[in-house]
Structures are given as C-alpha cells and as structure tokens.
Scaffold this active site. Structure first.
Site, PDB file in Angstrom:
ATOM      1  N   THR A 121      95.562  35.646  30.151  1.00  0.00           N
ATOM      2  CA  THR A 121      95.743  35.246  28.647  1.00  0.00           C
ATOM      3  C   THR A 121      95.733  36.577  27.993  1.00  0.00           C
ATOM      4  O   THR A 121      96.373  36.978  27.067  1.00  0.00           O
ATOM      5  CB  THR A 121      94.851  34.283  28.160  1.00  0.00           C
ATOM      6  OG1 THR A 121      94.906  33.212  28.941  1.00  0.00           O
ATOM      7  CG2 THR A 121      94.954  34.125  26.844  1.00  0.00           C
TER       8      THR A 121
ATOM      9  N   HIS B 271      98.658  38.629  28.432  1.00  0.00           N
ATOM     10  CA  HIS B 271      99.660  38.073  27.565  1.00  0.00           C
ATOM     11  C   HIS B 271      99.673  38.579  26.199  1.00  0.00           C
ATOM     12  O   HIS B 271     100.694  38.896  25.658  1.00  0.00           O
ATOM     13  CB  HIS B 271      99.666  36.577  27.391  1.00  0.00           C
ATOM     14  CG  HIS B 271     100.007  35.936  28.830  1.00  0.00           C
ATOM     15  ND1 HIS B 271     101.135  36.334  29.782  1.00  0.00           N
ATOM     16  CD2 HIS B 271      99.544  34.687  29.432  1.00  0.00           C
ATOM     17  CE1 HIS B 271     101.184  35.448  30.657  1.00  0.00           C
ATOM     18  NE2 HIS B 271     100.069  34.548  30.669  1.00  0.00           N
TER      19      HIS B 271
ATOM     20  N   ARG C 295      97.119  41.086  47.409  1.00  0.00           N
ATOM     21  CA  ARG C 295      96.402  39.693  47.197  1.00  0.00           C
ATOM     22  C   ARG C 295      96.541  39.113  48.330  1.00  0.00           C
ATOM     23  O   ARG C 295      95.510  38.158  48.778  1.00  0.00           O
ATOM     24  CB  ARG C 295      96.874  39.267  46.113  1.00  0.00           C
ATOM     25  CG  ARG C 295      96.717  39.922  44.701  1.00  0.00           C
ATOM     26  CD  ARG C 295      97.417  39.111  43.489  1.00  0.00           C
ATOM     27  NE  ARG C 295      96.850  39.780  42.507  1.00  0.00           N
ATOM     28  CZ  ARG C 295      97.183  39.599  41.110  1.00  0.00           C
ATOM     29  NH1 ARG C 295      98.144  38.610  40.833  1.00  0.00           N
ATOM     30  NH2 ARG C 295      96.441  39.881  40.191  1.00  0.00           N
TER      31      ARG C 295
ATOM     32  N   LEU D 161      97.270  24.317  37.969  1.00  0.00           N
ATOM     33  CA  LEU D 161      96.643  25.245  37.060  1.00  0.00           C
ATOM     34  C   LEU D 161      97.341  26.313  36.247  1.00  0.00           C
ATOM     35  O   LEU D 161      97.587  26.516  35.300  1.00  0.00           O
ATOM     36  CB  LEU D 161      95.374  25.767  37.512  1.00  0.00           C
ATOM     37  CG  LEU D 161      94.660  26.542  36.727  1.00  0.00           C
ATOM     38  CD1 LEU D 161      93.848  25.760  35.753  1.00  0.00           C
ATOM     39  CD2 LEU D 161      93.635  27.490  37.410  1.00  0.00           C
TER      40      LEU D 161
END
Lengths: 345, 345, 345, 345
Positions: free
Chosen positions: B43, B46, B203, B265
């Site tokens: 977030t 963003h 990752r 999610l």
C-alpha cells in the site's frame, strides 16, 4: 496354511493363551491380512487382566488385538478397491452405515459399532479377516510398528484436532502412549505452549522429549495453580484429557480459560465423575467434548498427512517384542515404564 | 520536541517528501508513540508511485506508513490500559464499533473503517498518534523489525487460518513478503505439503528457505498440471492467493480439490476477474473467501502465539534502512528482489 | 428530579426495600435511562430471598434488577452513538475489552465482568445509569415489557443457537420463563420436534402453547425412555438444559443421540453434579457446553431479527405489576405459576 | 413384466421418445423400484432440448429423469437394509466411497460421481434399478409428488443451510422451483427478512405466497439499491443464488453486507462470469460458496425433518401430468409459468 498362531482369550479369567487356531474365513466383502506388526492398546490390557469392563463385554473365545499393520493376501468376491499385496492398517470400528450418526457422516459414533478384537476376532494373530472397507492403505515403506500405531495416533489427532491447536496454549493430562502422541502432534502443529501432566517419571521424560514445554507431576505440584502461573493467570485454551482420572478431569476444567475446550478421551474406570458444573463449566462457557474413535476417514487422512509432514512418533515406541513375549509386553504396559509396545510376527 | 521528521505525500503526484512537520496532538483516547521501526507495505508503494487507487483514495498532505513498532511516550486523558513506556505495534484499521460487522465481532470488516497512513496520518515519522485501543503491547525484547512486521504477518496468519492447515496440502500463489510469511506459517503449523508459485527467482528461493516443499515458476511450468501431479491427480486442499493476478486466481480454483478453499488476499489491480464459475466453483463445491485485514484481536493473539512457539520470519526481512533511505527501499520493493523492508528511526 | 424510588437491598437479609434514593450520577461514557419497564429474573429472586449465592456475592446497599427498557434522558460527555430520546434496553454484562476472551470476541465470557444489579446499582428504579456502550437501541414502538424481556430472550436464543436447530429434534429441560422462550425460538426456527420437560402444570401448559410438540412431567413419566420412544430409539439431537436440576442434566445426556449437544444454561444450586462421563459423554462423543450471558452483540441482533420475523413471546409475560407490588411479583415467581413478570414505572 | 414404458433419449437430437424398453436388471447391490411419481428437473429439460451441455455429456440411448418416488419391488442379493415394499426416493449421485472427498464425508463432491438419468438410465420410466445404498426410505403416507420433490428440495435446503438462516436477512435470486422451495425453507426456519428476485410474474407471485417479504423484478427495479434501502444501507446477510445469471451473481455480491455469504447453486449457461473481486469479494471479506447436490445424508435428514415440522411445498407443485404428457410438461417448464411439474405413472 490351515492354522495360525494367535493370542486367544479362551476363558472368562485373566490371561491370554498363545495357541494355534484355524485361519479365519474371508467373507464376500472381507480381506485377509497377514499381520506384520500389532501393538498393545489399553483395551488389550483390560481384556488380558480381565477387568470389570471386560467381564461385561467380552465373550470368549476371542482373539484380542486391534492395532496392526500387514499385507493383504486374499480378498472377498465383492472387494474392488483393495488388492492382494496392498500394505494396510485398519480402522477398528465396523459401522452400520444406516443409523443417524452414520447418515450424518459421524461413523465413529455409529449406534451399532462392532470393534475388532473386542466384538469379533482381532489382530493378535498371524492373520486377521476384516471388512475390506475398514482397511487403510499404507505406504509399503512405512515401518510396520509405526503403521500399526496409526490407530492410536488417530485417537491423539482426533482429540487434538477437536479444537484449535496452532498458536494455542494446551495442556495434556496423562502421558500414556496416546497422551505422548498428542504432545508430538501439538508440537508439530504450532501450539504456543504445551503443558503435560503425568505421575510416572519415565513417561514424564518422554513427554518432554516429544515437545512438552513444561511437565508437571501432580503428586509433587499443584497442577491448577502452576498452570495458572504459566498462563499469566488466564488459563489454557485447551485441555486434552488422556488419563480418565476424575481428579485430572476436575483440574482440567479449572485450568481452562473461559470459553476453552476440554476434549475427553481418557475413560474413567468408575464411569461416574463429579464436576462443579456451575463454576467450572456453565459460568465459564466451557466446551466439554467426549471423544471416541477416529473420524472415518478424516482423522486417518490427517494421520497420514502429519506423518508425511515429518511427525516422528518413533521415540514413543519404546519396546518391540515377538508375539510370543506378549506377557512381558503386558507387564511393561502395567508398569508405566513404557510408551507404545509393538508385537511382531 | 515540537517538530519531527516524516515522509509526507505533499502533492497529488508520485513520490514522498522527507520533511519536518509538527508532532501530532494526542486526543483523549489516543496514545503518542515514538516509532522505532516501520516497514514498507505494498500500500505504501502504491501511495509512493501514485497509482490509480491512490489517486482515488489519498488526500494530501498525508504522512504515509502504517506498519510500525515503538514506545508509548504520552497517553490521552481517557486511556487506562496502555501506559507510557509500553512497547507497542498497532492494528491499522480504526473501527466504528457500531455497524453490523462490529456488532458481530467482525471488526476487520467494519463498514466505517479508517486506515492509518491512508485515511489519517501514519507511521513513516518519528512519532505517530493513534487511538490507544488500536495498540498491541509487545514484549520489549522483541526485535523492532519483527514487531513492525506483525501487521503483515497478521495478514498471512488470517489468510492461512481461514481454513484447516495441519495435515493439509496447500498452495501459496505469489511470494511477496506476505506470501513468504504464509509459507512459514504453514510450515510451522503442520501442513502436509506446501507448494509455492512465484516468478521472481529471489523470492522463489526465499520461499524454499521458508519451508515450501515445491516452488513453481508459472513462466516456466504449467502450474495446474504440476500441482495435480504433485497431489496424485486430486488437487490441493487449500490455496492462499497472495498475488492478485487474475491468471493465478484462475489457476488457484483449478488446482483445488472439490470442497477445497481459496482464500483471496491479493488484490487484482484491475479489480475485475473472469472465472469459470460453473466448472471451477459450483460443481466443485469450492469455498472462495475474501480476506481483509486481521481479526481483532484473534489474529494478533495468533501472531503472538506463533512467534512464542518459535516461528522465525527474520529471513524474510531482507533489508533494514534508515528512514532517510526510503527511496532505496521503494526501489527494492519494486524490483521484487526483496522480502520485507524495514525503515529505522 | 433529585431523588427517585428504587428497590434497594439495604441489609444482609431477605427482602428488598422500596425507598427514595439519589438519582445516580452520569459518568463521561454513561447514559441515564428513565426506566419504563423492568422484569424479574431468577437472579433477582436469589437476591430477594438472600440465598447462599447472594450472601457470597452481594454487597448492600444495592439497587437490584437488570432487565429493563426505557428512554435515554442524559448522556455523558464522551457518548456519541446514543442520543437523548433513544429507546433502549441493555446488555447487563459490563466487560473489560482487554482480557483474552474480550480479545477473542467472546465478551460474554470476559474475565472481569461486572453485572448490573449485582455488582453495581441496577434497574429496579426510576432511573439507571450505565455505560452507554451497554445500551441496545429499541424500536420505540416495541412494547416495554417485551423490550425488557429481550435480555432473558437473549439467554434463550444463545442457548438454542449453540447448535443446529432447524430440522432437529430438541428437548428443553425446565420451562421457567427462559425455557418457555426457548421453546418459542425452536418453533420459530424450524425444529422438527420439540420435547419439553417440566413439573409445574401452569408452565407445562404454557410450553405446549409456545410450540412444544410433547411435554413430559418427570414426576409422572420416565423422561429418558419416553424421549427414546419418541425418537425411534435414537435420542434427540440437542438438549437445552434450563433447570439446573442434577437429575435433569443426567437425563439430558442420556436422552441425546451420540454426537448430540447439551447446552447448559440452568445453574445447579449445589454446583456439583455427578455424571456418568464414560457412558454418557465420552463413548457417545457428546458436546457438553456451558452457556453464559448473551453474545455481544450477535445474540442481540438475533433477538431483534426473530422479533422482526414475528416471534411472539407475549404469552410468556403472564403478569404485569407496578414496581410497588414487587413482593407480589416475587411470590408469583416462587410459586412457579407464572412466566415472565414485568414491573412497570 | 418383461418390458416397461420409458422416456428415452434415442438420438443425439432434441426430444425424448416414449417407448417400451426392457425392465432393467437388478445387480447384487441394487434395488428395482416401481416409479409412482417422477418430477422434471432443469437438467431433464437440458437433455430434452439437447443443449450444449447435453451434447457434451449425454450418450444415447438413455432413459432420462432422476427425481422420483416409488415402491421397491425387488432387491439384489447383497441388499440388507432395504426391503421389498419400502417406499423410497433416491439420492441421484452415485459415489465411489474412496476419493478424498468421500473419505472426508463430502460424498456430494465425489470425484467419480455418476448421476442417475445422466450417466446411467433414470426414472422417467415404470421401473428404475439403482444401487440400494442410494435409496431414501419415505413414509408411505407421503404424497408421491412431494416425495419425488425431496431431491430438489434437498438442493434448496443444502443451499439455504450453507450459512445461518434464523434471524438473518436473506435474498434469493431466481425463483424457479428450487428458488421457490428455498423461500419456503427460509420462512420455516426463522429468517428475519426474505427478499426474492424474479422476472416471471407467475413465479414472482408464487415467491410471495411461499413467504418472501419483498419480491423484486430486476427488469423493473434496480435490485442492489432496492435491497440496500430495505436493509438500512447495510446489505443482506446471505444470498441464495438460484438463477445462474451473471448479472444476478454480480448483484448478489454487491447486495451483501461485508462478511456475508453467497451460496451459488444456479449454473451459468456460459460458465464464465466476471466479478469485481477486489471491491465485491476481497475488501468485503465475502464467502462465495459453490453448492452441488445434497449432503449425504445430512441434507436428506434435514428435508425429512422440515417436512415433519410442517414445511409445505405443495403450492410449488403447480402441475401434475401423466408420463405420456411429458412434452406438455417440458413446454410448461420452458414457459416459466410453472413451479415443479410432476409426471405420474
């Protein structure tokens, strides 16, 4: 191949007799299994020692034993999903499929259950014939002792999974073989804190080894106050009651936080137990759950899944003896200085 | 102590500005926290990059940031259960307590939620003032980076615990920081098999390190057929969808066994996703569950419990930078060659 | 408006005194309610008759009473969601918001509960001051007697909804006001068969009127065998235990089918109860659940929803008296020849 | 008794042919049932009209039909719990008992399901032979049309009971026969508010008659805003999606409150549906559940229990025709001016 050796309750008296008996017939829906390993359950010891429960329930002659692992050597006419050569263990509850509980998928609570080694001939023998639908396929690589122990491990898993485990504080009251297995299950499944109670030093040490964070000897410490201290005065989230001891059951409900659950697997010898229902159950909003058998087949799948995930119960298998030494096994069991005892064939 | 440094969205444009601003006032029910560590969430990126969502939701000037750990240095008049000196993190959803969801205990789905660092000033600053009821007390010994990461770890736990975990086969689609945390949680909680999908090599390796049994790169392998092979043709029991990628979501429902659950999610950037509802959801009897926030406070308790049980997410914290180097942090985040990034003060 | 009439426990002895006392102060988060109707609970009768429990718990002077409906006439400084003029009832458990149970959303099991009319002054008065967060807004059109009875109706709903109801066979043991309400709730919610037990003829008739398919007087019939006959030998799916009678509790576990649930709301006067845990709980896989209070606020929403759906509990309100005639109300309560008794102001 | 009349799909083309065919053989575990009533399902109409799904799934020759009631006239060698003379209906899913879903008790999601009247010969005939384990004993007094309708009523009950019903606000989108049945079930089980949507005036009126508090015609009103108004802006607690219409599904998720559930039984004809997953599912924390078949046998027990409790679905049976008039039945079905249509023999 006409006869086999077996441990038979021949008389309404203590003991089991090692003798040769006919190999059992195989019905249309049955399978005949060559037993590779069988393990001693508390129920077997009750039958061996001829306690009050046995006197009421057992009709000799009966081959005892219900935990086992083996290989299928013959299947009945109508059996399709099990083949000769399959390695198997078995769910020991034979169910009716038509009572309310069976209709609801709670087969383990079938109103018409028959139990292998209790109501029909069991697995303390070279061969056992049982309904094929009761067989559970094993990986042939799985150690027969572990494979046989899946049935009591199923009790432990059923009891543990009767409520949340991960991130919970949970007490196990009583560290016989199933209690020890449940400690291992709790550890594997992310319990925050595992508190075990047990009076026998051998089992108490084993509980620590299987993952108990704290072990309490009720003969030496006040269980409830110790648990309260360990949980900042709040109490544990769950209790797995494995002893059947009325005092342990009362301590169990007292050491729970309000809203917690106690899952009762241990069977009180005298059946009746007095509880402070008002203060320990009602005002606290507890969940007191009776646990019987294993969910068919959810629990068995969970057992398989946990073993695949690396759950190691081998330290709990403390003794492996040939079938012929069953009396030594029974003595070890009675002493408490043992975990699970395997008999091999 | 009149002003503090903070990362402020000052204009309706990309970027954040490091500047001095007044230390916030402390309302009657608020606490003022000295921030010791704060971590970068998707977030925050963003908001930093000023994407479509941000343009719609954010009203500058705003101090960004909502994941943090710190020490309480002042409390409002009506605050009783939090003291000056407490080490704390925070639930970032401020809720109304009166809508239907709050009445039902689903505070995380409050109809009137305000989010710290989104709707009100946040934690990318030396000090943050928030309602004291949103604070979560930390053990002062807990590393501030880990403590700050409890909020996204809560997302991972909330998603994982949306269905059974122990003894289950579970896929995690997308291994950003929360996906990686969920792999660690699954491992800690006894999952039978953990399958992770991720396109970024960094990752992907981290997923393996955190406990994934298999990692699949969707750019190199057919995800659904690989998962089916890995599960004997049956499919996984659960999917934790962490990517928001429409293709991953479609693969997710296809790789599930009938009756399985997918917990969503990850947020699709374009919002709309096309699914084969007939074949992939209805006939299969799937459970498709949206996941938002963290249960207040069940999830936080579970996070605490898992950390106490030894859950180690430290390998996921790949970078720790001073607040001043936030732009480097944002770049690392965008690159994908990172796990959780901590900013210290 | 400086003083008000109230029923006060002034001495550590039986009885309540009708006297004038100061109107209570209104704290910052409190509301002052003008009581329009209040109803007599078993707890109030315990306090009135000064039983063992009361002697241990109650510290005179205390205004008794906790079930009520009224109108808000003043709110404290920090109250925002309740306005003067609102019609309200109240949840009588004042909770801490910070214990484990509160964190888990089980506010009704708060470890630090204070109860209105027990631990702090209550509603047998013209005015009552309580935390505004405990108020539940009522439709002003709702009859004050019904509105006051929502609190015990909440007990009935909480107990009934502790397990499945629709299409189930359920027994209610004990048909005091809450037992009668639970019969009505079961009827409204599609229970297949409702079996009520009760010794008092007045209440037994009322149970039939509220929807019981069968009513059994334990003094005249063998409860367990009758229930078994009524359920084709299988037993009921659920028992709502409303009597607190040890014999009824034992009958309750015996009349359940394996896997059934008994929800215990009735409080045994002597606290301790002896159960055949082995045969009646463990082997049967029963769920024995303690029930306390009402879920905040799920139960209250359900109460509102059921009333909106047409649930009619008015036949259970058998007597409506002015506050001054409280002694008559207490006598009616003790006689058993009553349902819910309302006191008006 | 060598041949019987039956409705047979003889060619890969629209229509069914009424012809005489051999009475089916009875396998060892089968029962032969004389059909007294059979009812037309949407699936039957798909087969009749030879839609895309049918062209892919159906292999002529096939006797269609799967909803029925009748009397057992012969049982196979191994059948024990069903006797000649029993009145029965049938679960139409024949399951394998060995896949993961069967092991977990989710038989209705069996990976190897065969469906009567789809994969094997069905019940649009004088006699039908099916596995005895699929039979459900009926009270001989039960009207054959109602008895036959228990199978789709099971769909309605399965969908309704997929989440809480009592005291809930629930919308039913689509009022074909199963939608209408679900309205009746919701009403019987204490729903607070039942909102039905439907475009056909005949069915819309029937929905009102079955207990819908509000009926909305989506062609005339904006469904989402109307539902929001009806629920004080909060949204409904649950949606039972019975239409398969993509627009209705999208309206369904939008009209739910956060945390609500939508249970999808209606099958979208084009399979693919586009949803705003971000805003309508994830941020709202919705539960989107696919529903298939009926739980075996929990749902059937619930159907029996609700009928015993007085659930009356007879108004939904709008037409009863002799088997020979099946084409008229299919036309009535296509018109929408019908509820459930029964064919008698």
């Amino acid at each position: 191949m006409d006869t086999m050796k077996a441990l038979v309750k021949t008389q309404r008296a203590p003991g089991l007799e090692l003798k040769r008996v006919p190999i059992p017939d195989v019905g249309a829906r049955d399978a005949l299994v060559r037993v590779m390993a069988t393990s001693i359950c508390g129920t077997d010891y009750h039958i061996y020692s001829w306690d009050v429960w046995s006197q009421d329930r057992i009709n000799p002659p009966l081959i005892a034993g219900h935990e086992f692992a083996g290989e299928v050597i013959e299947v009945g006419r109508d059996v399709t999903h099990i083949q000769v050569g399959d390695h198997v263990s078995a769910e020991t509850h034979i169910v009716c499929h038509h009572c309310a509980q069976c209709q609801l998928g709670a087969f383990h609570l079938c109103a018409n259950t028959e139990i292998i080694g209790v109501d029909i001939d069991g697995a303390f023998a070279e061969y056992v014939a049982i309904p094929a639908e009761n067989l559970w396929p094993n990986d042939p690589e799985l150690d027969p002792g572990i494979a046989s122990s899946q049935e009591p491990l199923g009790n432990a898993v059923h009891t543990a999974f009767d409520g949340p485990v991960a991130a919970q504080r949970i007490a196990v009251t009583g560290c016989g073989p199933i209690g020890l297995m449940s400690v291992a299950v709790l550890k594997k499944c992310g319990a925050q804190q595992i508190i075990a109670t047990e009076v026998n030093a051998f089992r108490l040490n084993l509980a620590r080894r299987m993952g108990a964070d704290v072990v309490i000897n009720p003969l030496e410490e006040d269980v409830v106050s110790t648990v309260m201290e360990l949980t900042d005065g709040g109490g544990v989230d769950g209790v797995l009651e494995m002893s059947g001891n009325p005092q342990a059951i009362n301590q169990g409900v007292k050491m729970l936080r309000p809203g917690g659950r106690i899952s009762l697997l241990g069977v009180p010898a005298e059946n009746e137990v007095t509880l402070d229902l008002s203060n320990d159950v009602i005002f606290k909003g507890l969940k007191v759950n009776g646990i019987a058998g294993r969910k068919m087949w959810e629990t068995w799948r969970n057992v398989r899944g946990l073993l695949a995930a690396g759950l190691d119960i081998s330290p709990i298998i403390t003794h492996t003896l040939p079938l012929e030494e069953f009396e030594k096994g029974m003595e070890l069991m009675a002493s408490g200085n043992s975990g699970k005892i395997i008999l091999t064939l």
